[in-house]
Design a protein around this motif. Structure first.
Motif, mmCIF file in Angstrom:
data_model
loop_
_atom_site.group_PDB
_atom_site.id
_atom_site.type_symbol
_atom_site.label_atom_id
_atom_site.label_comp_id
_atom_site.label_asym_id
_atom_site.label_seq_id
_atom_site.Cartn_x
_atom_site.Cartn_y
_atom_site.Cartn_z
ATOM 1 N N ASP A 29 0.839 -1.190 0.076
ATOM 2 C CA ASP A 29 -0.141 -0.052 0.090
ATOM 3 C C ASP A 29 0.983 1.076 0.019
ATOM 4 O O ASP A 29 1.631 1.562 0.805
ATOM 5 N N THR A 30 0.968 1.866 -1.128
ATOM 6 C CA THR A 30 1.718 3.162 -1.334
ATOM 7 C C THR A 30 0.666 4.570 -1.535
ATOM 8 O O THR A 30 1.331 5.246 -1.712
ATOM 9 N N ARG A 31 -0.655 4.151 -0.982
ATOM 10 C CA ARG A 31 -1.483 5.403 -1.174
ATOM 11 C C ARG A 31 -1.112 6.564 -0.002
ATOM 12 O O ARG A 31 -0.771 5.931 1.026
ATOM 13 N N ASN A 32 -1.639 7.642 -0.266
ATOM 14 C CA ASN A 32 -1.433 8.690 0.790
ATOM 15 C C ASN A 32 -2.541 8.546 1.625
ATOM 16 O O ASN A 32 -2.588 9.242 2.827
ATOM 17 N N SER A 33 -3.689 8.068 1.219
ATOM 18 C CA SER A 33 -4.817 7.953 2.171
ATOM 19 C C SER A 33 -5.712 6.682 2.027
ATOM 20 O O SER A 33 -5.757 6.384 0.659
ATOM 21 N N THR A 34 -5.991 6.088 2.745
ATOM 22 C CA THR A 34 -6.884 4.809 2.682
ATOM 23 C C THR A 34 -8.534 4.860 2.445
ATOM 24 O O THR A 34 -9.063 4.271 1.772
ATOM 25 N N ILE A 35 -8.756 6.190 2.426
ATOM 26 C CA ILE A 35 -10.168 6.417 2.340
ATOM 27 C C ILE A 35 -10.478 7.301 1.084
ATOM 28 O O ILE A 35 -11.390 6.959 0.466
ATOM 29 N N LEU A 36 -9.776 8.350 0.785
ATOM 30 C CA LEU A 36 -9.807 9.157 -0.487
ATOM 31 C C LEU A 36 -8.626 9.404 -1.204
ATOM 32 O O LEU A 36 -8.306 10.504 -1.129
ATOM 33 N N THR A 58 -3.126 11.686 -9.692
ATOM 34 C CA THR A 58 -3.358 13.206 -9.678
ATOM 35 C C THR A 58 -3.250 13.953 -11.241
ATOM 36 O O THR A 58 -2.252 13.603 -11.859
ATOM 37 N N LEU A 59 -4.435 14.391 -11.640
ATOM 38 C CA LEU A 59 -4.353 15.153 -12.868
ATOM 39 C C LEU A 59 -4.510 16.649 -12.943
ATOM 40 O O LEU A 59 -4.055 17.161 -11.758
ATOM 41 N N PHE A 60 -4.820 17.210 -13.997
ATOM 42 C CA PHE A 60 -4.896 18.588 -13.960
ATOM 43 C C PHE A 60 -5.922 19.356 -13.152
ATOM 44 O O PHE A 60 -7.070 18.221 -12.728
ATOM 45 N N TRP A 61 -6.020 20.370 -12.741
ATOM 46 C CA TRP A 61 -7.383 21.192 -11.802
ATOM 47 C C TRP A 61 -7.514 20.381 -10.670
ATOM 48 O O TRP A 61 -8.947 20.253 -10.358
ATOM 49 N N ASP A 62 -6.401 19.713 -10.128
ATOM 50 C CA ASP A 62 -6.728 19.042 -8.745
ATOM 51 C C ASP A 62 -7.750 17.969 -8.879
ATOM 52 O O ASP A 62 -8.306 17.635 -7.866
ATOM 53 N N SER A 63 -7.871 17.189 -9.958
ATOM 54 C CA SER A 63 -8.571 16.187 -10.164
ATOM 55 C C SER A 63 -7.961 14.890 -10.124
ATOM 56 O O SER A 63 -6.603 14.828 -10.225
ATOM 57 N N VAL A 64 -8.479 13.832 -9.717
ATOM 58 C CA VAL A 64 -7.862 12.750 -9.497
ATOM 59 C C VAL A 64 -8.437 11.431 -10.392
ATOM 60 O O VAL A 64 -9.607 11.225 -10.282
ATOM 61 N N LEU A 65 -7.803 10.519 -10.906
ATOM 62 C CA LEU A 65 -8.120 9.457 -11.511
ATOM 63 C C LEU A 65 -7.884 8.044 -10.939
ATOM 64 O O LEU A 65 -6.812 7.962 -10.547
ATOM 65 N N TYR A 121 -12.250 11.717 -9.767
ATOM 66 C CA TYR A 121 -12.785 12.861 -8.437
ATOM 67 C C TYR A 121 -12.390 14.209 -8.905
ATOM 68 O O TYR A 121 -11.246 14.431 -9.239
ATOM 69 N N THR A 122 -13.283 15.309 -8.851
ATOM 70 C CA THR A 122 -12.844 16.504 -9.191
ATOM 71 C C THR A 122 -13.340 17.384 -7.993
ATOM 72 O O THR A 122 -14.136 17.003 -7.338
ATOM 73 N N PRO A 123 -12.679 18.663 -7.749
ATOM 74 C CA PRO A 123 -13.125 19.624 -6.854
ATOM 75 C C PRO A 123 -14.509 20.034 -7.191
ATOM 76 O O PRO A 123 -15.215 19.874 -8.330
ATOM 77 N N LEU A 124 -15.339 20.657 -6.171
ATOM 78 C CA LEU A 124 -16.851 21.058 -6.575
ATOM 79 C C LEU A 124 -16.707 22.131 -7.229
ATOM 80 O O LEU A 124 -15.696 23.109 -7.313
ATOM 81 N N PRO A 125 -17.726 22.348 -8.230
ATOM 82 C CA PRO A 125 -17.964 23.407 -8.955
ATOM 83 C C PRO A 125 -17.536 24.743 -8.321
ATOM 84 O O PRO A 125 -18.178 24.916 -7.290
ATOM 85 N N PHE A 126 -16.894 25.712 -8.723
ATOM 86 C CA PHE A 126 -16.916 27.282 -8.307
ATOM 87 C C PHE A 126 -15.857 26.987 -6.852
ATOM 88 O O PHE A 126 -15.768 28.078 -6.192
ATOM 89 N N ARG A 127 -15.595 25.776 -6.605
ATOM 90 C CA ARG A 127 -14.578 25.477 -5.184
ATOM 91 C C ARG A 127 -15.268 26.301 -4.044
ATOM 92 O O ARG A 127 -14.420 27.223 -3.274
ATOM 93 N N PRO A 128 -16.404 26.232 -3.523
ATOM 94 C CA PRO A 128 -17.043 26.731 -2.329
ATOM 95 C C PRO A 128 -16.477 26.058 -0.907
ATOM 96 O O PRO A 128 -16.032 24.930 -1.083
ATOM 97 N N GLY A 129 -15.833 27.144 -0.067
ATOM 98 C CA GLY A 129 -15.223 26.593 0.964
ATOM 99 C C GLY A 129 -13.915 25.971 0.874
ATOM 100 O O GLY A 129 -13.499 25.197 1.483
ATOM 101 N N PHE A 140 -15.335 17.663 0.215
ATOM 102 C CA PHE A 140 -16.366 17.337 -0.605
ATOM 103 C C PHE A 140 -15.550 17.103 -2.129
ATOM 104 O O PHE A 140 -14.638 17.923 -2.231
ATOM 105 N N ARG A 141 -15.973 16.080 -2.703
ATOM 106 C CA ARG A 141 -15.435 15.910 -4.087
ATOM 107 C C ARG A 141 -16.874 15.464 -4.975
ATOM 108 O O ARG A 141 -17.498 15.022 -4.678
ATOM 109 N N THR A 142 -16.504 15.890 -6.343
ATOM 110 C CA THR A 142 -17.460 15.498 -7.340
ATOM 111 C C THR A 142 -17.097 14.244 -7.766
ATOM 112 O O THR A 142 -15.928 13.912 -7.978
ATOM 113 N N HIS A 143 -17.744 13.272 -8.203
ATOM 114 C CA HIS A 143 -17.492 11.925 -8.504
ATOM 115 C C HIS A 143 -18.152 11.537 -9.906
ATOM 116 O O HIS A 143 -19.415 11.476 -9.733
ATOM 117 N N PHE A 144 -17.471 11.100 -10.710
ATOM 118 C CA PHE A 144 -18.096 10.365 -11.992
ATOM 119 C C PHE A 144 -17.456 8.939 -12.009
ATOM 120 O O PHE A 144 -16.148 8.746 -11.727
#
Length: 469
Positions: free
Chosen positions: A265-272, A307-314, A375-383, A391-395
């Motif tokens: 396990d080389t992940r930086n987090s087990t949850i997300l 980790t991809l562009f715009w703080d998104s994760v594949l 996984y991407t940040p919420l639109p307009f990055r509130p908070g 929170f993350r948006t999930h497709f």
């Protein structure tokens, strides 16, 4: 890093009011600062004594392994670094409430001019501690009460009693934990337990009473666990409407099995996780050490995160497993695999894929499941920078299949059957990370490839747990 106190070493350069010199009257040119910095970091020192203050019932021999590297430090910065590492090792033992470090010049008749004494000031945990907390499993929650006796024999042993009451499972157990001195990752544990679970998707109730012994140890970058388990299992119907296939499974059985698990396990987090990979392989062999249940069970889990562009994760993941009954007796409903639900193939109800009888799902002897997630940040990055970062948006796109195999056929026939009638789904939603405890998902799911007997959840689906496909 905690608190590390270091007193200055004579004749280290000093300045300030205690020398009766004002800062404005001093020449602080760049070459002067570089020389002082070099003296501070590179001056040779010798750690002559290491003291541990505050010990009560703890045996000193187990602590010798944790602090030994401090004696190998060659300069002040190295002393501070190795003292911090030793402090972390002492806290990892789980027997101290807090640990502080004091570094001072050596004293006594044998004191050297460049000698140092390092003192660890510790406070032991109480002989008995209690805890109350909640736990989140795969789409279930539970309340946990515990009583712990830390450091019960003075060498980081731990005796724990735990009672858990959940939405689908109630359990209590007694466990004893013993680490190897100097190698905390190598440890032994012994467990006695009773677990009663309800499985409404199968109209089944199961009560397990058992004992297990485990040995955990690392090899290179892998973590291994060897386990023996002996369990008396009692299966019964959860409702009068249970199918005849489930009623046939009712009764008592005795399982004695040997199991092995390997994890990288080389992940930086087990949850997300945002980066890293996971490889987990499990094997279980039952019947050769006693009991009336015999099988060979293999399963694996692979996960890759980038980790991809715009703080998104594949994220991509793949699960798979196979159960091979040994002898003439068929496999038990309690040992088979189950698939479907908000934590695996989304868009289907909990464990509602595969063989079933009169609406009761019986599980399968072979399965696979895979998923691709963005996984991407919420639109307009509130908070942003605060609560909103949880929170993350999930497709997602999920697929999988579960079935029984005819082991008289060859591997090609098995692969062909696993490739038939693939269930898959896609959708989008919101993910909430609850620290390092669990995560919540609220997704809009569109199930596809639905087969006769499958139970679907078309539309909004909620999931909570730790392990997700």
């Amino acid at each position: 890093m905690g608190t590390v106190h270091a007193r200055s070493l004579d004749p280290l350069p000093m300045q300030g009011p205690e020398l009766g010199v004002q800062a404005d009257d001093m020449d602080l040119g760049e070459p002067e600062r570089e020389e002082k910095q070099e003296v501070l970091e590179n001056k040779d020192v010798v750690v002559q004594h290491v003291h541990i203050d505050g010990l009560g019932r703890t045996k000193e021999d187990i602590l010798t392994y944790e602090i030994a590297d401090v004696f190998h430090a060659k300069n002040l910065i190295d002393v501070m670094k190795k003292s911090h590492e030793a402090r972390q090792k002492l806290l990892r033992l789980g027997i101290f409430r807090h640990v502080e470090v004091v570094i001072d010049t050596a004293e006594g008749a044998d004191a050297l001019p460049n000698g140092l004494d390092v003192t660890f000031e510790v406070k032991e945990l109480r002989r008995m501690t209690g805890s109350y907390n909640t736990m989140v499993g795969n789409n279930e929650g539970s309340m946990v009460l515990g009583i712990k006796l830390p450091n019960v024999l003075g060498r980081a042993e731990k005796l724990t009693f735990q009672f858990s009451y959940g939405t689908k499972e109630t359990s209590y157990g007694l466990s004893f934990f013993k680490p190897q001195p100097g190698h905390f990752e190598r440890n032994f544990s012994l467990n006695l337990y009773k677990v009663t679970g309800q499985f409404p998707w199968s109209s089944l109730r199961e009560t397990d009473r058992g004992v297990s012994a485990e040995i955990s140890f690392p090899i290179w970058r892998t973590s291994h666990t060897l386990k023996w388990e002996g369990v008396w299992r009692e299966l019964g119907c959860l409702a009068r409407t249970a199918s005849f296939a489930v009623r046939e499974e009712s009764g008592h059985s005795l399982k004695s099995s040997l199991a092995h698990a390997m994890v990288i396990d080389t992940r930086n987090s087990t949850i997300l996780p945002r980066k890293g990979a996971l490889l987990k392989i499990n094997q279980e062999l039952a019947g050769y050490t006693g009991g009336d249940v015999s099988f060979l069970k293999e399963d694996f889990e692979i996960q890759l995160n980038k980790t991809l562009f715009w703080d998104s994760v594949l994220s991509t993941s793949l699960w798979g497993g196979m159960l091979l009954p040994l002898g003439e007796k068929a496999s038990s409903i309690a040992d088979r695999f189950y698939l479907g639900g908000p934590t695996s193939v989304r868009g289907f109800s909990m464990y509602s894929i595969g063989p079933q009888s009169e609406g009761d799902y019986l599980g399968g002897e072979a399965y696979w499941a895979g998923g691709v997630h963005l996984y991407t940040p919420l639109p307009f990055r509130p908070g942003r920078g605060g609560f909103g970062d949880l929170f993350r948006t999930h497709f997602f796109l999920n697929a999988g299949n579960l079935c029984n195999l005819n082991y008289g056929e060859g591997p090609r026939a098995h692969l062909s059957k696993l490739a038939e009638c693939i269930r898959w789904s896609y959708g989008a939603g919101i993910v909430l990370r609850l620290g390092n405890i669990a995560r919540l998902e609220l997704n809009y799911c569109i199930p596809m490839g639905v087969q006769s007997g499958d139970r679907i959840c078309d539309g909004v689906q909620f999931g909570a747990g730790i392990r997700f496909l």
